[in-house]
Design a protein around this motif. Structure first.
Motif, PDB file in Angstrom:
ATOM      1  N   ALA A 132       8.900   8.928   6.070  1.00 20.43           N
ATOM      2  CA  ALA A 132       7.945   8.879   4.963  1.00 20.43           C
ATOM      3  C   ALA A 132       8.479   8.205   3.708  1.00 20.43           C
ATOM      4  CB  ALA A 132       7.480  10.301   4.619  1.00 20.43           C
ATOM      5  N   GLU A 134      11.156   6.121   3.007  1.00 23.20           N
ATOM      6  CA  GLU A 134      11.526   4.708   3.020  1.00 23.20           C
ATOM      7  C   GLU A 134      10.253   3.854   3.021  1.00 23.20           C
ATOM      8  OE1 GLU A 134      14.502   2.872   3.070  1.00 23.20           O
ATOM      9  OE2 GLU A 134      15.436   4.769   2.447  1.00 23.20           O
ATOM     10  N   THR A 135      10.228   2.838   2.184  1.00 26.14           N
ATOM     11  CA  THR A 135       9.023   1.985   2.055  1.00 26.14           C
ATOM     12  C   THR A 135       9.411   0.520   2.198  1.00 26.14           C
ATOM     13  OG1 THR A 135       9.276   2.043  -0.357  1.00 26.14           O
ATOM     14  CG2 THR A 135       7.766   3.647   0.628  1.00 26.14           C
ATOM     15  N   ASP A 141       4.761   3.785   6.403  1.00 22.04           N
ATOM     16  CA  ASP A 141       5.841   4.422   5.656  1.00 22.04           C
ATOM     17  C   ASP A 141       6.964   4.793   6.620  1.00 22.04           C
ATOM     18  OD1 ASP A 141       4.494   4.267   3.234  1.00 22.04           O
ATOM     19  OD2 ASP A 141       3.559   6.246   3.474  1.00 22.04           O
ATOM     20  N   GLY A 142       8.156   4.904   6.095  1.00 21.59           N
ATOM     21  CA  GLY A 142       9.299   5.243   6.933  1.00 21.59           C
ATOM     22  C   GLY A 142       9.829   4.044   7.695  1.00 21.59           C
TER      23      GLY A 142
END
Length: 382
Positions: A132, A134-135, A141-142
């Motif tokens: 979730a 990490e972008t 996401d993730g």
């Protein structure tokens, strides 16, 4: 290398939550490893500490150096057991991504602050980081890691009977079979963490002069390794004696894990990785003698290092930094950076607490100290 029948096989991976084309010659687990190495959370480990705060010395372990050392040990064990080395390495590199600043002091402070909202657990936060927080990708996401890597992160210490709120919520969306053991590769990463952690804290404690070699000579396994190190050269310099001892301890522990795991695997005779998951007990483990020796070392480190007065002072100050940051930001989310403020909701709310927790957990030691100064010193611009 030919993999054992009970190894996780890249070609039979359960895939990713968001399907992706292969695209290159790397296996799914090699791609996972590479994504972890390039993650922002992985880079931050360089300035997240184990016991000593980052400015106390350049030669003490950080979460980054620890993770690299765990990965080396994990690959070595996996190779000897004919397991997938890339999966074991990926899990080793990712296992600490959820650690907050200041080691266990930071984790204790966040757990206390988050008690009304389900608490804080660094293992769950590691899973949250890669699914979730990490972008780095446009489509999700993730990091969109494989099911096998996510499974290993969630339950490398065994089945989760009472999963944390985040793991339970993620499992409802993407089931990870939380009631079974993880793969042998995940169990290898967990044991490699234990081997690295104790030995490198022992090394750092000696380097910091919290205790002397003579004081560890009576410990099981340690004393034997110290005698071997002294025997290898009668006039070995003191600064070389501790590293000689530590590497022998690591070798003994790795050899013990390999021998005990081979014994357990022979008794179980697993025909596939699912037999490992359903075994009802870990298949990668220390022998009973090594388990007891390891406990003796942990007990020594607890009393002589983790509760040393110098470490206690550092930990107390670190806890206060985290506690104050949480209190100020939870009550005043308007002080958060815009991206975080947009998600925080109302001051004092549960949603605000979760966002503030994620924000603080991602901080490095030095960034947390800088934020603390900016928020408490009127002479420093915000």
């Amino acid at each position: 290398m030919t993999l054992a029948p009970y190894a996780v096989r890249p070609e039979t991976s359960r895939g990713r939550l968001h399907p992706e084309a292969g695209g290159d010659a790397r296996s799914p687990f090699q791609r996972d490893r590479d994504r972890i190495i390039h993650a922002t959370a992985f880079r931050r480990l360089q300035y997240k500490t184990q016991v000593f705060v980052y400015h106390e010395g350049d030669h003490f372990r950080t979460r980054l150096t620890h993770s690299i050392e765990v990965a080396q040990i994990a690959r070595s064990i996996a190779r000897q057991l004919a397991l997938d080395e890339d999966l074991a390495e990926a899990l080793a590199l990712a296992h600490d991504l959820g650690h907050p600043p200041f080691g266990h002091a930071g984790e204790d402070a966040l757990n206390s602050a988050m008690k009304p909202y389900g608490g804080f657990d660094h293992n769950a936060q590691s899973l949250k980081a890669v699914t979730a927080l990490e972008t780095r990708y446009a489509g999700f996401d993730g990091l969109n890691l494989t099911w096998e890597t996510l499974e290993g992160l969630a339950k490398h210490n065994g089945p989760l009977r009472r999963p944390s709120p985040y793991i339970a919520a993620y499992d409802a969306r993407h089931p990870l079979d939380l009631d079974t053991h993880a793969s042998a590769e995940a169990q290898v990463a967990a044991l490699a963490d234990d081997i690295a952690y104790n030995n490198h804290d022992l090394d750092d404690g000696l380097r910091a002069r919290l205790f002397a070699l003579e004081e560890v000579a009576g410990l099981p396994l340690i004393g034997e390794a110290l005698a071997e190190a002294r025997a290898c050269a009668a006039d070995v310099a003191p600064e070389r004696l501790a590293p000689e001892m530590i590497r022998r301890v690591i070798n003994h522990m790795v050899g013990d894990v390999v021998a005990e795991s081979r014994r357990r695997l022979a008794a179980l005779a697993p025909e596939g990785v699912d037999d490992i998951r359903r075994a009802g007990h870990p298949v990668i483990a220390f022998s009973e003698a090594m388990t007891q020796a390891n406990l003796a070392v942990r007990d020594f480190l607890f009393h002589r290092m983790y509760r040393h007065w110098r470490v206690n002072r550092t930990m107390a100050k670190s806890k206060r930094v985290v506690q104050l940051l949480f209190s100020l930001l939870h009550g005043g989310p308007q002080m958060l950076p815009p991206m975080w403020r947009a998600r925080a909701g109302d001051p004092g709310s549960a949603q605000c607490a979760l966002v503030v927790c994620d924000y603080i957990a991602g901080m490095t030691d030095r960034y947390a100290l800088e934020e603390h100064r900016r928020m408490t010193d009127p002479d420093i611009p915000g």
